[in-house]
Write an enzyme that holds these catalytic residues in place. Structure first.
Site, PDB file in Angstrom:
ATOM      1  N   LYS B  81       0.677  -1.329   0.274  1.00 44.04           N
ATOM      2  CA  LYS B  81      -0.353   0.042   0.064  1.00 44.04           C
ATOM      3  C   LYS B  81       0.762   1.152  -0.097  1.00 44.04           C
ATOM      4  O   LYS B  81       1.922   1.593   0.529  1.00 44.04           O
ATOM      5  CB  LYS B  81      -0.824  -0.177   1.473  1.00 44.04           C
ATOM      6  N   SER B 156      -9.739   1.574   2.784  1.00 43.08           N
ATOM      7  CA  SER B 156      -8.824   2.417   1.622  1.00 43.08           C
ATOM      8  C   SER B 156      -8.099   0.881   0.860  1.00 43.08           C
ATOM      9  O   SER B 156      -7.132   2.148  -0.009  1.00 43.08           O
ATOM     10  CB  SER B 156      -7.736   3.706   2.862  1.00 43.08           C
ATOM     11  N   SER B 180     -10.257  -1.010   7.189  1.00 43.48           N
ATOM     12  CA  SER B 180      -9.541  -0.414   5.597  1.00 43.48           C
ATOM     13  C   SER B 180      -8.470  -1.674   5.686  1.00 43.48           C
ATOM     14  O   SER B 180      -7.964  -1.290   4.187  1.00 43.48           O
ATOM     15  CB  SER B 180      -8.332   0.529   6.070  1.00 43.48           C
TER      16      SER B 180
END
Lengths: 95, 489
Positions: B81, B156, B180
């Site tokens: 990420k 996210s 997330s």
């Protein structure tokens, strides 16, 4: 309390942001919507409950004061727009 | 290509170990898949093609000379990420603010993955500064759900879920502040694991809300998940909120047996107006656990009803403080035109941050400001105590707790992102877990009539990772991984 123009401008200054009139209208609307929702938590009785910040109990962390690898100044400074003699350059703040 | 990229991380690691595949072959297959599928899914922000090939050769040598024989991930390509710092590789947080930011150091999790011989494929898409649940706020454009590109992959960590589901990576890292990792995993039919707060070092994770953030993996099965968890977990002197445990031997818990487990199901999740498909899958999952010999009981957990309100206050308050570091001077976006220092700050931040980030920073600062601190921040922290305590009580009776991961499957990307009561209630399932610091995993438990995956959440007690893994592994034996039917081969 509703977020009005004055309160909004005060927050805007505290968070060091600027915005257009259009953005401001939308932000005030959305902030008030969120605050209205958050206000519903006052329905829950929390008398005699201690506030909690971290899950695990806080403790002091001690360590020997040993010099180890610190970041190369050069690498860290590489992301700044302007560096002079190893210092960050900012606009003049004193006359 | 599919023969390689559709394999699980542990299966490909085994093939590499047994010399049936070279690390470079695996990396090339993965890079080909990325090239072919990225125009459709937009999972990646940065692809580190050159570094991945160089790394492949280096790791192959270490595997050949036996240096990595104990690593479960030697030679396995992973996606990271884009809020986790990677030395010399752009780390953008999907924001204009950090669009050109190149960290001078690796996050601890990156160092640990490198030491285990994993290959970094690139940095994956997300909502700006991890604020959101769709990737729609990404400065680099939204990612798409591999099950149906008209739908969001969640967020996210939406790039982390899209990449693994689209077989553009074997495994990925995400971060979870209020769901997330788990929500995007559920939306893309994957395993998504949020460890107990303090299990994984946050050093080098660009913070959203420091008391809630935790890094964790997204994978196509629970064995892959346990393997990468073993690699990334552990005490780190650079993160004093990380916890010193003696052993993180999660793979030992890959046991197909829940016969001695006591499982709690909070009544409020049964009363929710769940979509019919989600309800059917959830009830089906409960029955599966019962059939496998677990004892399931419904219980009250009403104290968590105000989780979302408390979560908004705490996460935005912490975010407003964390994001004050972006000043347009030391790193990040800098305004081109300004008269004085104050203007430099204000214009740099106004230009660098997107709308949702501005909204949350302002809300957080309002909650912390004089006259509001007690009413909001303090109240939220008291509610956090209550939530934590009620979970603690529940885990005196149960080994694990079951809930749906989300009240809906992946919404359409074009649907409006407005707050709804259903969305808020869906968030309760996720953010109460972060407020209490607990571990939780989302695992696939079915497909709805639109053909989109449904997630089941298993919540564990503090450091109860092994029970989660054992329960998830047992369930997985009854429901093996399904790849998206729409994937082109």
């Amino acid at each position: 309390m509703k977020i009005n123009n004055d309160i909004f401008n005060n927050i805007l200054n505290m968070v060091k942001l600027s915005c257009t009139e259009e953005e401001k209208k939308q932000l005030i609307k959305d902030l008030n919507k969120l605050v209205g929702f958050i206000d519903t938590m006052s329905e829950l009785n929390t008398d005699n409950v201690e506030p909690m910040t971290y899950i695990h109990s806080t403790r002091n962390v001690y360590r020997e004061d040993i010099v180890n690898d610190s970041k190369e100044d050069h690498d860290i400074h590489a992301n700044a727009l302007e560096i002079k003699d190893g210092y960050y350059v900012v606009p003049r703040i004193l006359e | 290509m599919k023969e390689i990229t559709a394999m699980s991380a542990t299966a490909v690691a085994k093939k590499i170990k047994e010399k049936e595949l070279s690390v470079l072959e695996v990396v090339e297959a993965q890079l080909n898949a990325i090239k072919e599928r990225e125009p459709l899914y937009n999972s990646y922000i940065t692809i580190t093609e050159k570094e991945a090939r160089e790394q492949a050769l280096l790791i192959q040598k270490l595997i050949d000379d036996g240096s990595l024989k104990d690593s479960p991930l030697a030679g396995v390509p992973v996606a990271i990420k884009d809020n986790i710092c990677t030395k010399g590789i752009k780390t953008t947080c999907a924001s204009k603010m950090l669009a050109n930011f190149i960290p001078s150091y690796d996050a601890t999790v990156i160092q640990r993955l490198k030491n285990a011989g994993a290959i970094l494929l690139g940095k994956v898409n997300m909502d700006e500064f991890a604020m959101g649940g769709t990737t729609k706020t990404s400065y680099f454009g939204e990612a798409k759900n591999p099950w149906n590109p008209k739908h969001t992959p969640g967020g996210s960590s939406g790039g982390s879920s899209a990449a693994v589901a689209a077989e553009e990576a074997f495994i990925s890292l995400g971060s979870d502040t209020g769901g997330s990792i788990r929500q995007p995993a559920a939306y893309c039919g994957l395993v998504g694991f949020k460890p107990t707060y303090g299990t994984v070092s946050r050093y080098g994770l660009i913070p959203l809300a420091s008391s809630l953030d935790q890094i964790g993996p997204l994978s196509r099965n629970i064995s892959d998940c346990a393997s990468i968890l073993e690699v990334i977990s552990g005490y780190d002197p650079k993160d004093e909120t990380s916890i010193n445990q003696v052993r993180y031997t999660y793979r030992e818990a890959l046991v197909d047996d829940v016969s001695n487990m006591k499982i709690g199901v909070p009544k409020l999740y049964l009363e929710e107006d769940l979509d019919k498909d989600i309800r059917d899958c959830f009830m089906g999952a409960i029955k599966t656990f019962e059939d496998m010999g677990a004892k399931v009981e419904v219980f009250d957990l009403d104290e968590i009803s105000y989780s979302v309100q408390a979560y908004y206050v705490i996460s935005c308050a912490e975010a407003s403080s964390n994001l004050s570091r972006y000043d347009g001077i030391r790193y990040g976006h800098q305004a081109g035109d300004y008269d004085d220092l104050d203007e430099l700050y204000k214009i740099s931040r106004a230009e660098g941050f997107g709308y949702d980030v501005k909204l949350r920073i302002m809300l957080g600062t309002h909650m912390l400001s004089s006259g509001n601190y007690e009413k909001y921040y303090d109240k939220a922290r008291r509610i956090r105590s209550l939530i934590s305590r009620s979970y603690e009580d529940a885990f005196k009776k149960y080994d694990i707790i079951l809930s749906p991961e989300s009240l809906t499957t992946a919404p359409l990307l074009k649907s409006k992102n407005s707050p709804s009561t259903k969305k808020h209630r869906s968030e309760i399932l996720n953010c109460s877990v972060n407020l209490a610091g607990l571990p939780a995993v989302s695992i696939p438990c079915g497909i709805d009539k639109k053909g989109l995956p449904i997630g089941l959440q298993i919540i564990g007690s503090l450091f109860g990772e092994k029970s989660l893994i054992q329960a998830a592994y047992s369930f997985e034996q009854t429901k093996p991984y399904e790849r998206p039917g729409t994937l082109i081969d």
